[in-house]
Design a protein around this motif. Sequence first.
Motif, PDB file in Angstrom:
ATOM      1  N   ASN A 140       0.813  -1.224   0.000  1.00 40.34           N
ATOM      2  CA  ASN A 140       0.000   0.000   0.000  1.00 40.34           C
ATOM      3  C   ASN A 140       0.839   1.264   0.000  1.00 40.34           C
ATOM      4  O   ASN A 140       0.431   2.294  -0.541  1.00 40.34           O
ATOM      5  CB  ASN A 140      -0.921   0.015   1.219  1.00 40.34           C
ATOM      6  CG  ASN A 140      -2.048  -0.992   1.123  1.00 40.34           C
ATOM      7  OD1 ASN A 140      -2.550  -1.259   0.041  1.00 40.34           O
ATOM      8  ND2 ASN A 140      -2.438  -1.576   2.251  1.00 40.34           N
ATOM      9  N   GLU A 177      -3.379   5.274  -1.930  1.00 34.56           N
ATOM     10  CA  GLU A 177      -4.058   6.551  -2.147  1.00 34.56           C
ATOM     11  C   GLU A 177      -4.598   6.647  -3.573  1.00 34.56           C
ATOM     12  O   GLU A 177      -5.736   7.093  -3.794  1.00 34.56           O
ATOM     13  CB  GLU A 177      -3.091   7.705  -1.874  1.00 34.56           C
ATOM     14  CG  GLU A 177      -2.758   7.884  -0.397  1.00 34.56           C
ATOM     15  CD  GLU A 177      -1.617   8.857  -0.159  1.00 34.56           C
ATOM     16  OE1 GLU A 177      -1.497   9.354   0.970  1.00 34.56           O
ATOM     17  OE2 GLU A 177      -0.835   9.115  -1.116  1.00 34.56           O
ATOM     18  N   ARG A 236      -5.287   4.089  -5.574  1.00 37.31           N
ATOM     19  CA  ARG A 236      -6.371   3.103  -5.679  1.00 37.31           C
ATOM     20  C   ARG A 236      -7.671   3.657  -5.113  1.00 37.31           C
ATOM     21  O   ARG A 236      -8.728   3.566  -5.747  1.00 37.31           O
ATOM     22  CB  ARG A 236      -5.962   1.836  -4.924  1.00 37.31           C
ATOM     23  CG  ARG A 236      -7.035   0.748  -4.857  1.00 37.31           C
ATOM     24  CD  ARG A 236      -6.733  -0.201  -3.718  1.00 37.31           C
ATOM     25  NE  ARG A 236      -6.781   0.491  -2.430  1.00 37.31           N
ATOM     26  CZ  ARG A 236      -6.179   0.045  -1.319  1.00 37.31           C
ATOM     27  NH1 ARG A 236      -5.479  -1.079  -1.339  1.00 37.31           N
ATOM     28  NH2 ARG A 236      -6.279   0.738  -0.195  1.00 37.31           N
ATOM     29  N   ASP A 237      -7.592   4.249  -3.934  1.00 34.58           N
ATOM     30  CA  ASP A 237      -8.799   4.756  -3.278  1.00 34.58           C
ATOM     31  C   ASP A 237      -9.393   5.947  -4.022  1.00 34.58           C
ATOM     32  O   ASP A 237     -10.624   6.118  -4.059  1.00 34.58           O
ATOM     33  CB  ASP A 237      -8.479   5.158  -1.832  1.00 34.58           C
ATOM     34  CG  ASP A 237      -8.122   3.957  -0.963  1.00 34.58           C
ATOM     35  OD1 ASP A 237      -8.377   2.810  -1.399  1.00 34.58           O
ATOM     36  OD2 ASP A 237      -7.563   4.160   0.134  1.00 34.58           O
ATOM     37  N   ILE A 255     -11.723   4.896  -6.744  1.00 32.18           N
ATOM     38  CA  ILE A 255     -12.968   4.243  -6.351  1.00 32.18           C
ATOM     39  C   ILE A 255     -14.149   5.157  -6.669  1.00 32.18           C
ATOM     40  O   ILE A 255     -15.212   4.712  -7.108  1.00 32.18           O
ATOM     41  CB  ILE A 255     -12.945   3.883  -4.854  1.00 32.18           C
ATOM     42  CG1 ILE A 255     -11.926   2.768  -4.599  1.00 32.18           C
ATOM     43  CG2 ILE A 255     -14.341   3.446  -4.384  1.00 32.18           C
ATOM     44  CD1 ILE A 255     -11.742   2.418  -3.140  1.00 32.18           C
TER      45      ILE A 255
END
Length: 289
Positions: free
Chosen positions: A189, A213, A215-216, A219
């Motif tokens: 991560n 960060e 990846r999120d 979303i």
Amino acid sequence: MQQVSSFNNEQTGRLYLVPTPIGNLDDMTFRAIKTLRAVDLIAAEDTRHTQQLLNHFEITTRQISFHEHNTEQRIPELLAKLKAGQQIAQCSDAGMPSISDPGKELVAAAVAAGIPVVPLPGANAGLTALIASGLAPQPFYFYGFLERKHQQQVSELQALVNRPETMIFYEAPHRLKKTLATLAEVLGNDRQAVLARELTKRYEEFSRGTLAELRDYFIDHQPRGEFVVLVAGNDHPADEQGAGEGTPVEQVDQEIERGLSTNAAIKLVAKRNRLNRQDLYREYHHIGE
């Protein structure tokens, strides 16, 4: 040793590898334009796409399609034309031929046949993104596109987890979310990364942060445009052949603290210590005790 100069074999034609812009048409070089005008034939990945480029620069050279689905058919045909003395330029839709694009099979066949291959310098998305990324520009490791299936990506990335170089990947917008999730799962991560999209175009954009960060962020945001994904190298690579520090279970905990998921940590430690992954999995989760 085979040595063929681009100027000492006048009985055959030459294969010119011509880069095309990755977005901004102003990045087309004078030499590339001159070459496309002078050759007898252009072998293009998508003739419709390349025709737009040719129209812009008023180039009237004839085209023939050359892409991943007709390679076996086209190579003998193009070699015959080259051996007959025709000059051929090969180009992809954007960037350098052969770099995550068609070309390598034709180049190999031309080299094997003793036909001169002349490369032209030009735009490349990976290097363009790298120099503006803020990550270490050298050494770097260019990978291109990962496989599409999750488990295949995991296997590929596990082989890269200890590489110290900045790594360069390409990804399509509709696969970016899943790829970022897998990168975070396997590489950790907290690994620093940069996403570059729409390079050289009006909406060129760089996004920087950890893999988690990034990846999120996606979303709740829809990826748009083609992406270059740059990931910082591992600054604490484990010794693949060594036993590591502590017991295998302790090593798994150490890798989890560094950002790996539990499963990715177990796989890495099992490989490092030449253990059966399922046995380590059961030991770590106290299964069967």
